[in-house]
Each structure stands twice: as C-alpha cells, then as structure tokens.
Design an enzyme around this catalytic site. Structure first.
Site, PDB file in Angstrom:
ATOM      1  N   ASP A   1      -5.794   3.739  -1.855  1.00  0.00           N
ATOM      2  CA  ASP A   1      -6.947   3.972  -2.736  1.00  0.00           C
ATOM      3  C   ASP A   1      -8.230   3.396  -2.135  1.00  0.00           C
ATOM      4  O   ASP A   1      -9.288   3.993  -2.231  1.00  0.00           O
ATOM      5  CB  ASP A   1      -6.700   3.353  -4.117  1.00  0.00           C
ATOM      6  N   CYS A   2      -8.097   2.218  -1.533  1.00  0.00           N
ATOM      7  CA  CYS A   2      -9.314   1.596  -0.985  1.00  0.00           C
ATOM      8  C   CYS A   2      -9.584   1.985   0.470  1.00  0.00           C
ATOM      9  O   CYS A   2     -10.684   1.796   0.980  1.00  0.00           O
ATOM     10  CB  CYS A   2      -9.274   0.078  -1.164  1.00  0.00           C
ATOM     11  N   TYR A   3      -8.578   2.499   1.161  1.00  0.00           N
ATOM     12  CA  TYR A   3      -8.732   2.972   2.545  1.00  0.00           C
ATOM     13  C   TYR A   3      -8.182   4.394   2.618  1.00  0.00           C
ATOM     14  O   TYR A   3      -7.077   4.619   3.089  1.00  0.00           O
ATOM     15  CB  TYR A   3      -7.980   2.065   3.523  1.00  0.00           C
TER      16      TYR A   3
END
Lengths: 136, 406
Positions: free
Chosen positions: B139-141
C-alpha cells in the site's frame, strides 16, 4: 643479409584456398615457422609466421603477398597492454611461455617485450584486471 | 622512548611529523639503530593492493515517485544481482556477485569478465549504471517495476564495507597434479609449474604491527584511494597461529573489516578483477599508518621480506580437501627472487598482489600525513589478539534427518 621477422597475415576469403605458403617456400626461398593459424573456408584467414631468409628474398616475398591482397601486420601490434588497467601485480609472468612478460627485479613492475610475444594469448584471460588486449 | 597519538597529531598539524614507509624504515633502522630511529620517526606507513573477495558496498538509491520497496524484491546493477533483504531502498552489492546469465564454469575455465567488483569500479569511475528492480508492491510502496540509470553522485549514500580485507599472511598456491588448475590463487600449472603468492610482504599493514598494538577498531586508514576506517576485525580473524620469533605469523592470521565513503574513493584503487575459472572480485588498495608509540612498535615495522614466512599449499588436492598439509615454508625474500625450491624443484613465482601499487599507497599516505591532511585516530577498542582464545572453526556437517523438519 639474412633476416627473421614475425608477421601477421590476414587473407581475404578469396585467397584462403590458394597455396600461398607453398609459394613463399618454393619461389622465394623463405624458411617459415607457423606460430598460429586460423583458417576457415569462405572466411578471412589469419596466419602468424616467423619468416626467415635473405633480405632480398624476404622483401620479394612480402611484395608478392601484398600484391595478391594479403594484409600484413607486424606482431607487436596485435597483443597490447592497456596500461591504464595493468596493476603490475605480476600474475602473468609465469603464464607467458616466451618471456615477453617479465618482472623488473628493482621496481617490481611488469615489462612487456613486444618483440618476444608470439600472440599465443595465454595472458589475456590469466590477467586478473584484463589488461592484455588482442587487436587483430 | 614513548609518545602518544595526541603528540603525533600535534606534530602532524604543525607539519613537523617525521613519516617514512615500512620499506624506508628498514634501511633507516639498519643505519641508525632501532632506538635512534624510534626517536626520530613518528609514523610508518604501510600499503597493500590485492584481490580481496570480502569486499562490497551498501547504497541508498533514493525513493522513486511513486515509491518502490526494493527490500525483499529483486534488484540488479548492470545485470549483477544485489542483496535487497534490508530497508526499502538500501541495497548491497558483493564483489563476487555475477550476472544470472553468466556462463560461469559451464565451459571450464569460465572467464568471469564482469561482476560486483566491476560494478563498484565503474560507479567510482563516475559511469552511469543500470538499476533494475522487481518488487511485490505494498500500500505504501505500490510500484512493482523500476528501470533507471543511476550515478554515484546522485544517490544518497554509497559505503564501501569490506567484511574481510588485508589478510595478515597468506598461502603460496601450487599445483602438484598433472593438469592446470584455475583457482583464486590464479592459474596454477601442473607439476609445480608455478607458485603464486598474494601479500605485499614487508609493506603489508598487519606484518608491521603483528600483535595489533596500534591497529584497532576506529583506526583511520587509506581505503580505495580515499579515507576509511577499521570497523571490526575481519571474518576468519585467527591471531593464535604459529609465529616466528619476531612475532610475525607464519600462517594466515588476522584480518580487518574496513569501511569508508565510496564517493571519495578512486577507480585506481578499486579495480574489478577476474580470476579465470574461479570468479569475479575486487582488488582493493589499503594503507594503514602505524604510530611509533615506542621502540618496540618501531622494531616491528622494520620487519623485512627475508623474515616473513608463508606456507606452500597444494591447491589440487590438499586445499580443496581441507587437508592442513603443507609442502614447506618460504620467505617473501625467496618468493620475490622469482623462484623458490619445493620438493627439490625450482618453481617460478608470481604475485597476485601488486608491490608497486603497495609502494604507491604507502607513499601517498606518507604525503597526506606530512602535509597535515591526515590525522591519526586513537582506536576505540583493540582487535582480538593471541590471548582472545579464538579458534578457526571448520564446518562440521550434521545431517538433517527427515523427522526433524519443522
């Protein structure tokens, strides 16, 4: 005056099937020692020779080769040391069979004597930083 | 006679320090005697330049937009696989890594023309390098693929971190079999055709401080043409080996782990290296300054090639079979004469370590110190010495039985 020289002959593909070396011996009276040969039918041929004989015969023989379209290089031009890559470690000196690569006992630098090189290429892959290069 | 590192640094700052190389100190002590030489000399510089497989570098390549988590993914620099099992955009390249499609030894001996060491050399030379990444996406990368040129000047950190360098002594490699063998000690011709060695002898750092009385964790050094530090003892550090009366080990003994900022190093001192039939590696230049704190320290630095001995080891059977058998011992004086006698046969010698480059390192370090550009550091902790009780452990295999699977 007698002369002995190491030369590299490049044969264009049209000459590969002709008995040129035979002519050097028979018509020009030259003694030859083949140091390396790479001849593939229908492709360029390469021959490294030591040619010896009378100066006059040698010159006529070289003229004959040039006339029929053989490209001639002197041997020293073929194996070159890339001085920017050589670290003078000396790993090559025990690999070179002709004494063309030697260690200066004082400076411990590696000397390359081009006149003694027979272009066997053993040093090329044995050199850890890959400083010895083939330029045929 | 005693002096402190602080006193030496004061003299360096004033441009008054007396610095000689580990080669020059031999003649000096012979002429003037050890006591007088120790009074005069503040620092002795050493040097070595050899293939050192225990080398590698960490990089933080910066965050792409959108972000990609290289950590846990797969990444390559110029097709050479790098280690990704750390933080999101940190990677590590080892000197001996080779491209997945390198033919290796399928046609023996393989040439190993390009590997991790060559990538490090090219980066330091300022050349653009291809970075290719595949990742799993989070989700963040979110990103899963990345292909880009990178350049040393554009990435955040580039740290050379060599876990084992500067071996204190090493085997002399020979081959008693009937066939040529291709080893990390170079090409070894059959029937004792040649003998290869790999240290700078009298100029090599750890031969000049055999009991690690000055070299410790935190010692500032010449590393890859720039400045580095001793970060730890190296792997396989094994000080408790057979030693001569002068204290110098007669077998492979101490090693150093070293670290430094790659951005201030030079490709002249980090050279991608190919060992035919063995693999790719990196030749590293290292120089260690030895502060002359006492007469005893100076005496150690006067060691010369004739007083340093190395074991001759057969790499056709004894070494691969982990036999401890040696064919004899020879001095570096004999090795440097160009031939040694083994089993009554005269065997030509060759070095894998460049002595002229070792001299150049010792001289460069000497100049830096004399110009006041390079101050010495006080070690923050010593290296484990003979008394540390370290033993060099082999891997004793224990078969894994089926019922012990977890």
């Amino acid at each position: 005056m007698a002369i002995s020289k190491r030369v590299v002959l490049h044969f264009p593909s049209r000459l590969v099937e002709q008995p040129i070396i035979y002519k050097l011996v028979k018509d020009y009276n030259l003694v030859l020692n083949i140091l390396k040969a790479s001849v593939t039918p229908k492709e360029e041929g390469l021959l490294i020779l030591e040619l010896s004989g009378a100066r006059e015969d040698y010159d006529r023989g070289i003229q004959y080769l040039t006339d029929i379209g053989v490209r001639i290089q002197s041997l020293g031009q073929n194996i070159m040391r890339n001085d920017a890559r050589c670290t003078h470690c000396g790993a090559c000196v025990v690999i070179c069979p002709t004494g063309a690569l030697t260690l200066d006992p004082k400076t411990r630098m590696v000397n390359f004597h081009e006149d003694k090189c027979t272009a066997c290429e053993l040093c090329v892959l044995a050199c850890p930083p890959r400083a010895m290069e083939v330029h045929f | 006679m005693t002096r402190t590192i602080a006193e030496i640094n004061e003299k360096i700052r004033k441009g008054q320090a007396v610095v000689v190389t580990a080669e020059e100190v031999i003649d000096l002590a012979e002429k003037k005697g050890v006591a007088k030489a120790a009074q005069e000399v503040d620092v002795v510089t050493t040097g070595t330049f050899s293939p050192m497989c225990g080398s590698g570098a960490f990089f933080n390549v910066g965050h792409s937009k959108p972000r990609i988590k290289i950590g846990g993914g797969r990444a390559y620099l110029n097709d050479v696989p790098v280690y990704t099992g750390i933080a999101a955009v940190d990677i590590f390249i080892g000197a001996t890594a080779i491209p997945d499609d390198d033919p290796r030894n399928r046609v023996h001996p393989g040439p190993f023309n390009y590997g991790g060491g060559h990538v490090i050399e090219e980066l330091v030379a300022g050349r653009d390098i291809r970075l290719e990444v595949t990742a799993y996406g989070t989700d963040c990368y979110p990103r899963k693929r990345l292909q880009t040129w990178i350049n040393l000047k554009d990435i955040n950190e580039a740290v050379l971190f060599n876990i084992r360098n500067a071996y204190q002594n090493y085997n002399v490699g020979v081959n008693v079999s009937d066939n040529t063998i291709y080893t990390y000690m170079g090409v070894l011709k059959p029937n004792l055709g040649n003998a290869n060695y790999s240290t700078a002898g009298q100029l090599s750092p750890l031969f000049n401080d055999p009991y690690y009385k000055t070299i410790g964790i935190g010692t500032k050094i010449f590393l890859g043409g720039g400045i580095g530090y001793v970060s730890w003892h190296g792997t396989q550090h094994n000080p408790d080996v057979l030693r001569s009366d002068n204290g110098v080990p007669r077998r492979g003994a101490a090693t150093l782990a070293v670290i430094g900022d790659l951005k201030q190093m030079s490709p002249r001192w980090l050279v991608g290296t190919s060992m035919l039939g063995y693999g790719a590696t990196l030749s590293v230049g290292i120089g260690v300054p030895i502060p002359i704190l006492s007469e005893e320290i100076l005496r150690y630095t006067t060691v010369k090639d004739e007083e340093i001995f190395a074991p001759v080891v057969d790499y056709s059977e004894a070494y691969p079979g982990r036999s401890s058998e040696i064919l004899g011992e020879v001095s570096y004086g004999e090795l440097k004469s160009g031939k040694i006698l083994i089993q009554e046969k005269e065997v030509p010698t060759a070095s894998l370590s460049s002595y002229p480059r070792a001299v150049e390192i010792a001289n460069t370090l000497k100049e830096w110190i004399m110009k006041g550009e390079f101050l010495l550091t006080e070690p923050v902790a010593p290296l484990p010495g003979v008394e540390a009780g370290i033993t060099f452990k082999p891997l004793n295999e224990r078969p894994i039985e089926d019922n012990r699977r977890i």
